[in-house]
Design a protein around this motif. Structure first.
Motif, PDB file in Angstrom:
ATOM      1  N   GLY A 208       0.805  -1.216   0.000  1.00 26.42           N
ATOM      2  CA  GLY A 208       0.000   0.000   0.000  1.00 26.42           C
ATOM      3  C   GLY A 208       0.834   1.259   0.000  1.00 26.42           C
ATOM      4  O   GLY A 208       0.398   2.305   0.495  1.00 26.42           O
ATOM      5  N   LYS A 209       2.028   1.184  -0.542  1.00 17.97           N
ATOM      6  CA  LYS A 209       2.954   2.313  -0.525  1.00 17.97           C
ATOM      7  C   LYS A 209       3.735   2.349  -1.826  1.00 17.97           C
ATOM      8  O   LYS A 209       4.123   1.302  -2.348  1.00 17.97           O
ATOM      9  CB  LYS A 209       3.914   2.159   0.664  1.00 17.97           C
ATOM     10  CG  LYS A 209       4.975   3.235   0.796  1.00 17.97           C
ATOM     11  CD  LYS A 209       5.836   2.968   2.034  1.00 17.97           C
ATOM     12  CE  LYS A 209       6.953   3.976   2.167  1.00 17.97           C
ATOM     13  NZ  LYS A 209       7.799   3.714   3.362  1.00 17.97           N
ATOM     14  N   ASP A 210       3.959   3.550  -2.341  1.00 18.49           N
ATOM     15  CA  ASP A 210       4.720   3.706  -3.581  1.00 18.49           C
ATOM     16  C   ASP A 210       6.188   3.958  -3.239  1.00 18.49           C
ATOM     17  O   ASP A 210       6.531   5.008  -2.695  1.00 18.49           O
ATOM     18  CB  ASP A 210       4.158   4.875  -4.397  1.00 18.49           C
ATOM     19  CG  ASP A 210       4.808   4.972  -5.769  1.00 18.49           C
ATOM     20  OD1 ASP A 210       5.584   4.058  -6.131  1.00 18.49           O
ATOM     21  OD2 ASP A 210       4.545   5.958  -6.480  1.00 18.49           O
ATOM     22  N   TYR A 211       7.040   2.987  -3.530  1.00 19.89           N
ATOM     23  CA  TYR A 211       8.458   3.091  -3.191  1.00 19.89           C
ATOM     24  C   TYR A 211       9.289   3.762  -4.294  1.00 19.89           C
ATOM     25  O   TYR A 211      10.380   4.250  -4.030  1.00 19.89           O
ATOM     26  CB  TYR A 211       9.036   1.706  -2.914  1.00 19.89           C
ATOM     27  CG  TYR A 211       8.487   1.047  -1.667  1.00 19.89           C
ATOM     28  CD1 TYR A 211       9.116   1.218  -0.433  1.00 19.89           C
ATOM     29  CD2 TYR A 211       7.323   0.284  -1.708  1.00 19.89           C
ATOM     30  CE1 TYR A 211       8.605   0.636   0.718  1.00 19.89           C
ATOM     31  CE2 TYR A 211       6.801  -0.306  -0.566  1.00 19.89           C
ATOM     32  CZ  TYR A 211       7.453  -0.128   0.645  1.00 19.89           C
ATOM     33  OH  TYR A 211       6.941  -0.706   1.780  1.00 19.89           O
ATOM     34  N   ILE A 212       8.793   3.726  -5.517  1.00 19.08           N
ATOM     35  CA  ILE A 212       9.562   4.234  -6.651  1.00 19.08           C
ATOM     36  C   ILE A 212       8.976   5.572  -7.078  1.00 19.08           C
ATOM     37  O   ILE A 212       7.886   5.652  -7.644  1.00 19.08           O
ATOM     38  CB  ILE A 212       9.543   3.232  -7.831  1.00 19.08           C
ATOM     39  CG1 ILE A 212      10.084   1.875  -7.375  1.00 19.08           C
ATOM     40  CG2 ILE A 212      10.374   3.766  -8.997  1.00 19.08           C
ATOM     41  CD1 ILE A 212       9.942   0.772  -8.423  1.00 19.08           C
ATOM     42  N   LYS A 213       9.687   6.630  -6.774  1.00 19.67           N
ATOM     43  CA  LYS A 213       9.227   7.978  -7.074  1.00 19.67           C
ATOM     44  C   LYS A 213       9.797   8.447  -8.407  1.00 19.67           C
ATOM     45  O   LYS A 213      10.991   8.266  -8.679  1.00 19.67           O
ATOM     46  CB  LYS A 213       9.655   8.959  -5.983  1.00 19.67           C
ATOM     47  CG  LYS A 213       9.323   8.508  -4.556  1.00 19.67           C
ATOM     48  CD  LYS A 213       7.825   8.416  -4.315  1.00 19.67           C
ATOM     49  CE  LYS A 213       7.547   8.073  -2.855  1.00 19.67           C
ATOM     50  NZ  LYS A 213       6.101   7.904  -2.602  1.00 19.67           N
TER      51      LYS A 213
END
Length: 224
Positions: A208-213
């Motif tokens: 539930g988290k975006d690690y790749i910005k």
């Protein structure tokens, strides 16, 4: 893992590249001192397997070039001569390991993998971030106790991002690391985008988290 073989024996060179390619390494080769020197100027490698005796120079003299380009690159020297002086010279200049010909490809593979873990992964057995765990031996990713299925390129890309966490990496750097010279056959960066998009979705679905910005105009940053 991206590996450069510097070897002037054509049969051995092809055997090493074929064997390590079958293990999903990104392999490049150079059969002369000059070819190796050019490759080292143009690309960064995780491991360089370096023959001491080359037709136009000695592999020992390439060690300083390798260290100047990247301190993280592992260097394994090959030599047909069981020479203490070759070994001491190479190790004193910064080589990490030494293997005397003839050798079994399985032994070379074991040494290369051990060297990679020591240099790039700092000797750790598992890579963890948040509730994720990466097993470099089995090349598997887990979220808590559940396995996350990754393609080989997605796995390699994840390792590259984790090793370079909090750094902005451009598409060209990703291409160079994961495909080497062979990506020149492609017309654009669409392949890289698809792999990044798929990896991002799998990580986000699990945690539930975006690690790749996305860093617009520059590349991507992996943060956790």
């Amino acid at each position: 893992m991206k590996i450069l073989f510097v070897e002037d024996e054509p049969v051995l060179l092809e055997e090493m590249e074929s064997y390590f390619s079958s293990l999903n390494f990104i392999c490049e080769q150079a059969s002369t001192f000059c070819q190796a020197e050019q490759k080292l100027r143009d690309f960064i490698y995780d491991i360089v397997v370096l023959d001491v005796s080359l037709p136009d120079g000695t592999g020992i003299n390439l060690i300083e070039d390798i260290k100047r380009c990247s301190l993280e690159t592992g260097i394994l020297i090959l030599s047909a001569r069981n020479s203490l002086q070759d070994k001491l010279s190479g190790l004193n200049l910064g080589a990490d390991d030494y293997l005397t010909k003839p050798f079994f490809l399985e032994e070379l593979s074991a040494r290369v993998n051990a060297l990679y873990r020591r240099k790039t992964l700092k000797g750790i057995e598992h890579i963890t971030f948040d509730d994720f765990k990466v097993d470099p031996q089995s090349k598997m990713l887990f979220f808590k106790s559940d396995e996350i299925s990754l393609t080989r390129k997605e796995y390699d890309m994840l390792i590259y991002f984790v090793v370079n966490k909090n750094r902005v990496v451009g598409k060209s750097s990703i291409i160079e690391h994961l495909w080497g010279d062979h990506f020149d056959q492609n017309d654009n960066f669409d392949t890289v985008y698809v792999h990044i998009m798929n990896l991002r979705k799998k990580l986000s679905k699990a945690a539930g988290k975006d690690y790749i910005k996305t860093v617009y105009g520059m590349g991507y940053k992996f943060t956790y």
